[in-house]
Design a protein around this motif. Structure first.
Motif, PDB file in Angstrom:
ATOM      1  N   ASP A   1      80.056  53.121  66.243  1.00  0.00           N
ATOM      2  CA  ASP A   1      80.701  53.688  65.057  1.00  0.00           C
ATOM      3  C   ASP A   1      80.868  52.643  63.957  1.00  0.00           C
ATOM      4  O   ASP A   1      80.871  52.985  62.771  1.00  0.00           O
ATOM      5  N   ARG A   2      81.041  51.384  64.365  1.00  0.00           N
ATOM      6  CA  ARG A   2      81.280  50.299  63.403  1.00  0.00           C
ATOM      7  C   ARG A   2      80.437  49.088  63.783  1.00  0.00           C
ATOM      8  O   ARG A   2      80.258  48.785  64.960  1.00  0.00           O
TER       9      ARG A   2
ATOM     10  N   TRP B   1      73.157  51.590  55.969  1.00  0.00           N
ATOM     11  CA  TRP B   1      74.267  51.789  56.907  1.00  0.00           C
ATOM     12  C   TRP B   1      75.604  51.472  56.239  1.00  0.00           C
ATOM     13  O   TRP B   1      76.534  51.005  56.871  1.00  0.00           O
TER      14      TRP B   1
ATOM     15  N   ASP C   1      73.666  56.032  67.053  1.00  0.00           N
ATOM     16  CA  ASP C   1      74.982  56.669  67.161  1.00  0.00           C
ATOM     17  C   ASP C   1      75.841  56.113  68.292  1.00  0.00           C
ATOM     18  O   ASP C   1      76.976  56.572  68.472  1.00  0.00           O
ATOM     19  N   ARG C   2      75.322  55.140  69.047  1.00  0.00           N
ATOM     20  CA  ARG C   2      76.141  54.556  70.122  1.00  0.00           C
ATOM     21  C   ARG C   2      77.228  53.637  69.586  1.00  0.00           C
ATOM     22  O   ARG C   2      78.102  53.203  70.323  1.00  0.00           O
TER      23      ARG C   2
ATOM     24  N   LYS D   1      78.892  52.252  57.865  1.00  0.00           N
ATOM     25  CA  LYS D   1      79.125  51.757  59.220  1.00  0.00           C
ATOM     26  C   LYS D   1      79.370  50.256  59.259  1.00  0.00           C
ATOM     27  O   LYS D   1      80.082  49.767  60.143  1.00  0.00           O
TER      28      LYS D   1
ATOM     29  N   ARG E   1      82.979  51.250  71.015  1.00  0.00           N
ATOM     30  CA  ARG E   1      81.942  51.730  70.093  1.00  0.00           C
ATOM     31  C   ARG E   1      81.832  50.854  68.839  1.00  0.00           C
ATOM     32  O   ARG E   1      81.367  51.300  67.790  1.00  0.00           O
ATOM     33  N   THR E   2      82.291  49.598  68.964  1.00  0.00           N
ATOM     34  CA  THR E   2      82.212  48.669  67.832  1.00  0.00           C
ATOM     35  C   THR E   2      81.441  47.431  68.249  1.00  0.00           C
ATOM     36  O   THR E   2      81.681  46.865  69.316  1.00  0.00           O
TER      37      THR E   2
END
Length: 372
Positions: free
Chosen positions: A124-125, A146, A121-122, A149, A99-100
């Motif tokens: 996180d970072r 953002w 939202d797919r 994020k 998720r990064t």
């Protein structure tokens, strides 16, 4: 090289300081440095190099609202570039269970903005690895919404996971120049000449991968770009890598007809082959030998997912459908991304997997891995 082939440096203060720094470097090295060292200083010397300085670089026109610019990249041409690319990255994130997103050399932040909007939202970072403090400031302003994020790093952690993207990153990595006089190969380096610089060749054991060269040939080898891919392979424990850039497979790159090499500079949207002019005020680039990149990644443990031109890749990722929903002016700009005479054929995309291989949608049709 004869003194008449030496080029004066610009009179601007920053350029003069950079020239002085490089001349000190040359003197400390005994009067000669390899072109890769010169290119690294010209582009990345802290506060003085082309990419580390504050001068605007990206834009559609030489003169715009943000000042002068030298070239334009795909995300500035059309936001549909990032939207199409996001489809491939979303698939890679899902398949790898990460998720990064990691972006190298984020420029103005245009691609990051497009990807953050499309992926939502797919991820996180969103980690940006960029050596330019001035560009990082531009990116931070553009990506302020953002703030929680997006992160900035100047180097990769020893181990990481996620999906890596690099658009026009490999071409800006310093190269070594090799020259062939018909009898022997030499490494082309740089010496001081008055207030400017000149080329000087020295004997070397270095050779290009293919040796079918004509007398007078000059070409490049890419140890730093290959080292970059090797580092990714060693430190990326789970994920995927997608690199987009202009270049060729090895057989085309080192073809005897390309005897002048691919080194090129960009200034005010004009291209020229003189890297010793206007040092620090213009970009210096080299096309990518994608065979070398593929072999390096493979030997370091990555799996090649595919290799194709940018047109096929973006169409596979849904660009045509995105264009159908766009206005006529938006379609015209997006067409530049896939037109054969613009970016569609010269630009290529290569993908790697760290971990289990998967069928990457960007290479579904038109894969040219067999040409590497």
């Amino acid at each position: 090289m004869k003194p008449s082939d030496a080029y004066p440096t610009s009179a601007t203060s920053a350029t003069s300081d950079l020239a002085q720094l490089i001349q000190q470097d040359i003197a400390a090295a005994g009067g000669w440095i390899g072109f890769d060292r010169f290119m690294a200083q010209a582009l990345y010397a802290p506060g003085l190099g082309y990419y580390s300085g504050a001068r605007p670089k990206f834009g559609l026109m030489p003169d715009g609202p943000q000042g002068s610019s030298d070239f334009v990249t795909a995300p500035e041409i059309s936001p549909l570039f990032g939207q199409a690319l996001a489809a491939q990255l979303a698939q890679a994130l899902q398949v790898t269970g990460t998720r990064t997103l990691w972006e190298f050399g984020a420029g103005t932040g245009a691609l990051a903005e497009q990807l953050l909007q499309a992926l939502g939202d797919r991820i996180d970072r969103y980690c940006i690895v960029d050596l330019s403090g001035s560009l990082a400031a531009v990116q931070a302003q553009r990506l302020a919404r953002w703030q929680g994020k997006v992160e900035w790093l100047q180097q990769l952690p020893a181990e990481f996971e996620g999906v890596v993207v690099g658009n026009e990153v490999l071409d800006a990595m310093p190269v070594q120049l090799l020259a062939f006089d018909g009898q022997a190969w030499a490494e082309r380096g740089v010496v001081s000449h008055g207030e400017g610089f000149a080329f000087e060749d020295r004997a070397t054991a270095l050779r290009p991968p293919l040796l079918d060269s004509v007398p007078g040939s000059v070409t490049e080898i890419h140890p730093q770009a290959e080292a970059f891919v090797r580092t990714l392979a060693q430190q990326l424990k789970r994920g995927a890598v997608f690199l987009l850039d202009y270049g060729f497979p090895e057989a085309e790159y080192y073809h005897p007809q390309r005897h002048g090499g691919t080194l090129m500079c960009h200034h005010l949207h004009r291209a020229d082959p003189d890297p010793l002019q206007l040092v620090g005020e213009k970009d210096i680039t080299s096309h990518v030998n994608f065979t070398g990149i593929a072999l390096t990644g493979q030997e370091a443990g990555l799996t090649v997912l595919g290799y194709c031109n940018q047109a096929n890749f973006l169409i596979n990722c849904g660009l045509a459908e995105l264009m159908e929903a766009a206005t006529l002016p938006q379609r015209a700009m997006a067409h530049r991304l896939i037109a054969e005479h613009e970016m569609g054929e010269l630009f290529k995309v290569i993908g790697f997997a760290a971990g289990e291989e998967f069928e990457a949608l960007g290479f579904a049709r038109g894969d040219r891995s067999h040409t590497l």
